[in-house]
Design a protein around this motif. Structure first.
Motif, PDB file in Angstrom:
ATOM      1  N   UNK A   3       0.841  -1.185   0.000  1.00 49.50           N
ATOM      2  CA  UNK A   3       0.000   0.000   0.000  1.00 49.50           C
ATOM      3  C   UNK A   3       0.882   1.242   0.000  1.00 49.50           C
ATOM      4  N   UNK A  49      -7.338  -5.735  -9.892  1.00 53.15           N
ATOM      5  CA  UNK A  49      -6.730  -6.909  -9.285  1.00 53.15           C
ATOM      6  C   UNK A  49      -7.057  -8.154 -10.103  1.00 53.15           C
ATOM      7  N   UNK A  61      -9.137   0.337  -9.799  1.00 55.55           N
ATOM      8  CA  UNK A  61      -8.782   1.500  -8.990  1.00 55.55           C
ATOM      9  C   UNK A  61      -8.041   2.517  -9.854  1.00 55.55           C
ATOM     10  N   UNK A  92     -16.644   1.096  -0.253  1.00 54.27           N
ATOM     11  CA  UNK A  92     -16.591   0.153   0.859  1.00 54.27           C
ATOM     12  C   UNK A  92     -16.690   0.955   2.146  1.00 54.27           C
ATOM     13  N   UNK A 120     -13.679  -6.533  17.627  1.00 55.37           N
ATOM     14  CA  UNK A 120     -13.357  -7.263  16.432  1.00 55.37           C
ATOM     15  C   UNK A 120     -14.360  -7.000  15.322  1.00 55.37           C
ATOM     16  N   UNK A 122     -16.595  -4.749  13.757  1.00 62.06           N
ATOM     17  CA  UNK A 122     -17.201  -3.790  12.840  1.00 62.06           C
ATOM     18  C   UNK A 122     -17.306  -4.333  11.422  1.00 62.06           C
ATOM     19  N   UNK A 124     -17.906  -4.492   7.373  1.00 63.13           N
ATOM     20  CA  UNK A 124     -17.592  -3.789   6.145  1.00 63.13           C
ATOM     21  C   UNK A 124     -18.613  -4.202   5.103  1.00 63.13           C
ATOM     22  N   UNK A 144      -8.182   0.273  -2.654  1.00 66.23           N
ATOM     23  CA  UNK A 144      -8.730  -0.828  -1.856  1.00 66.23           C
ATOM     24  C   UNK A 144      -9.244  -0.346  -0.500  1.00 66.23           C
ATOM     25  N   UNK A 145     -10.418  -0.799  -0.140  1.00 64.02           N
ATOM     26  CA  UNK A 145     -11.004  -0.424   1.129  1.00 64.02           C
ATOM     27  C   UNK A 145     -11.766   0.897   1.064  1.00 64.02           C
TER      28      UNK A 145
ATOM     29  N   UNK B  87     -12.427  -6.029  -0.734  1.00 68.70           N
ATOM     30  CA  UNK B  87     -11.790  -6.408   0.524  1.00 68.70           C
ATOM     31  C   UNK B  87     -11.254  -7.846   0.509  1.00 68.70           C
ATOM     32  N   UNK B  90      -8.392  -8.553  -1.877  1.00 66.89           N
ATOM     33  CA  UNK B  90      -7.295  -7.718  -1.385  1.00 66.89           C
ATOM     34  C   UNK B  90      -6.635  -8.350  -0.177  1.00 66.89           C
ATOM     35  N   UNK B 175     -13.883  -7.372   8.373  1.00 69.36           N
ATOM     36  CA  UNK B 175     -12.777  -7.549   7.430  1.00 69.36           C
ATOM     37  C   UNK B 175     -11.447  -7.736   8.148  1.00 69.36           C
ATOM     38  N   UNK B 176     -11.407  -8.699   9.044  1.00 74.51           N
ATOM     39  CA  UNK B 176     -10.181  -8.962   9.797  1.00 74.51           C
ATOM     40  C   UNK B 176      -9.626 -10.332   9.452  1.00 74.51           C
ATOM     41  N   UNK B 192      -8.147  -4.859   7.774  1.00 73.53           N
ATOM     42  CA  UNK B 192      -7.913  -4.680   6.340  1.00 73.53           C
ATOM     43  C   UNK B 192      -6.965  -3.497   6.136  1.00 73.53           C
ATOM     44  N   UNK B 193      -6.025  -3.661   5.202  1.00 65.95           N
ATOM     45  CA  UNK B 193      -5.086  -2.589   4.917  1.00 65.95           C
ATOM     46  C   UNK B 193      -3.815  -2.677   5.737  1.00 65.95           C
TER      47      UNK B 193
END
Lengths: 185, 218
Positions: A3, A49, A61, A92, A120, A122, A124, A144-145, B87, B90, B175-176, B192-193
């Protein structure tokens, strides 16, 4: 790592593009030209990707550099029909279960919401967005994201090194077109 | 509000874990090479136990796959769905890059992908998806909603599959990526990321801990 590297690359590419655009003034190269502004809009570092054979959706992207003095509004995207059936601008988002949007889908049925270990969970999710605006002088990153161009119903898996044309539609101006290169990350 | 509270608790847990790690410091014996001495991903105290749970592994004839790494190895677990263009691939690509950097130790990191969307992700679909990223990967799938939820709860994963009247499906999921050791404990989680370099460093550190036979420590 990638990244950071990607950002660096993007930054570099952006800088190069901006320099190039500055150098060649208003005639705009392949990145579409600004209407009524002093500069142009550039699409930089477009990539998608690689996809798995059974993956029906892909993502692309790109950095959108608005070098004009007007707000840029993107209203959609398209790719050749032999790449995907449709391209949409998606975002996202990460939210917590307490603010989950059950009901946003109308009479939807919900299956399996769970919560457990603190911190843990949340969630997406993705959402199609109708328009994206880029302020004058700003750069908006599809990354991404975050925002991405969702490629619906891929015709074939996206293979490393493959290239295809991506078009972004904008309000009040000509389409913006760039070449997307497929890579792993 | 709830999210903030949760974030806060994680922060506290992480800080506590960090202090603990510093406190144990040199005594902990993680002095291998120039790798960081502390896990950079999210850590929990105590580490959640998931090793008693399992899901069918469709890449292995549907045999039960327990959430515990083989002895001396680590298991990276992610819960997603194949219609996820951003996600999930990725994450898979990131973990693959990070694992590849381990060189000959790469085969000491196992990878499992559990689908939260079993209706659309058939055995064949999710199996081929996972094998595209990891030839030795494990694709986990169950149509038993209660079993999936039990596993998700143990990891603290949330997910939601919503289909509207027109048949359009929207999926939400945590997204873990989770790292499970050979004792079935979640010893790290990467949001993520998370940088691949840091993932590789965490893998090295956690593998070194296993090599030193710290089973049952603390």
């Amino acid at each position: 790592m990638s990244i950071v590297r990607r950002r660096t690359t993007a930054l570099l590419a952006t800088t190069v593009a901006v320099i190039a655009l500055t150098a060649c003034g208003s005639d705009g190269s392949d990145a579409g030209s600004g209407s009524g502004g002093s500069g142009t809009v550039a699409l930089v570092d477009a990539w998608a990707r690689t996809s798995a054979p059974t993956q029906e959706e892909g993502a692309a992207y790109v950095d959108v550099v608005n070098g004009t003095d007007e707000t840029l509004t993107l209203t959609g995207a398209s790719v050749p029909d032999d790449i995907a059936k449709e391209a949409q601008i998606h975002e996202t988002l990460t939210d917590s279960a307490s603010t989950s949007t059950t009901g946003a889908m109308g009479d939807g049925s919900t299956s399996g919401t769970s919560g457990g270990m603190d911190g843990m969970g949340d969630m997406t999710r993705m959402r199609e967005v109708a328009t994206v605006t880029v302020a004058a002088g700003d750069t908006m990153k599809f990354e991404p994201g975050g925002h991405h161009i969702m490629l619906m119903e891929l015709r074939q898996p996206l293979e490393r090194g493959q290239t295809f044309e991506l078009t972004l539609h904008r309000r009040g101006g000509p389409d913006l077109t760039t070449t997307v290169t497929v890579r792993d990350a | 509000m709830m999210a903030m509270e949760r974030t806060w608790r994680v922060a506290v847990a992480t800080v506590v874990a960090a202090l603990f790690a510093v406190g144990c410091g040199s005594g902990g014996g993680s002095s291998a090479g120039d790798a960081p001495k502390k896990v950079q991903g999210i850590t929990y105290d105590p580490a959640p136990q998931v090793g008693t749970l399992s899901l069918p592994d469709v890449t292995n004839g549907g045999r039960e796959f327990p959430f515990v790494a083989d002895p001396g190895k680590l298991l990276v677990v992610f819960f997603g769905y194949t219609h996820c263009p951003d996600i999930c691939p990725g994450t898979m690509a990131g973990v693959r890059l990070a694992r590849d950097k381990l060189g000959e130790d790469a085969d000491r990191v196992q990878v499992a992908f559990g689908t939260v969307d079993p209706n659309r992700d058939t055995d064949a679909v999710v199996g081929e998806y996972v094998e595209n990223f990891f030839a030795d990967g494990h694709a986990l799938r169950t149509e038993d909603a209660a079993r999936l939820k039990e596993v998700a709860d143990a990891f603290g994963v949330q997910y939601e599959v919503v289909t509207d009247a027109a048949g359009k499906t929207e999926v939400g999921h945590s997204a873990l990526s989770f790292v499970v050791d050979d004792q079935g404990r979640v010893v790290a989680a990467w949001p993520f990321g998370f940088e691949e370099k840091a993932m590789t460093e965490d893998m090295k550190l956690l593998l070194a801990r296993e090599q030193k036979g710290t089973q049952g420590d603390q």
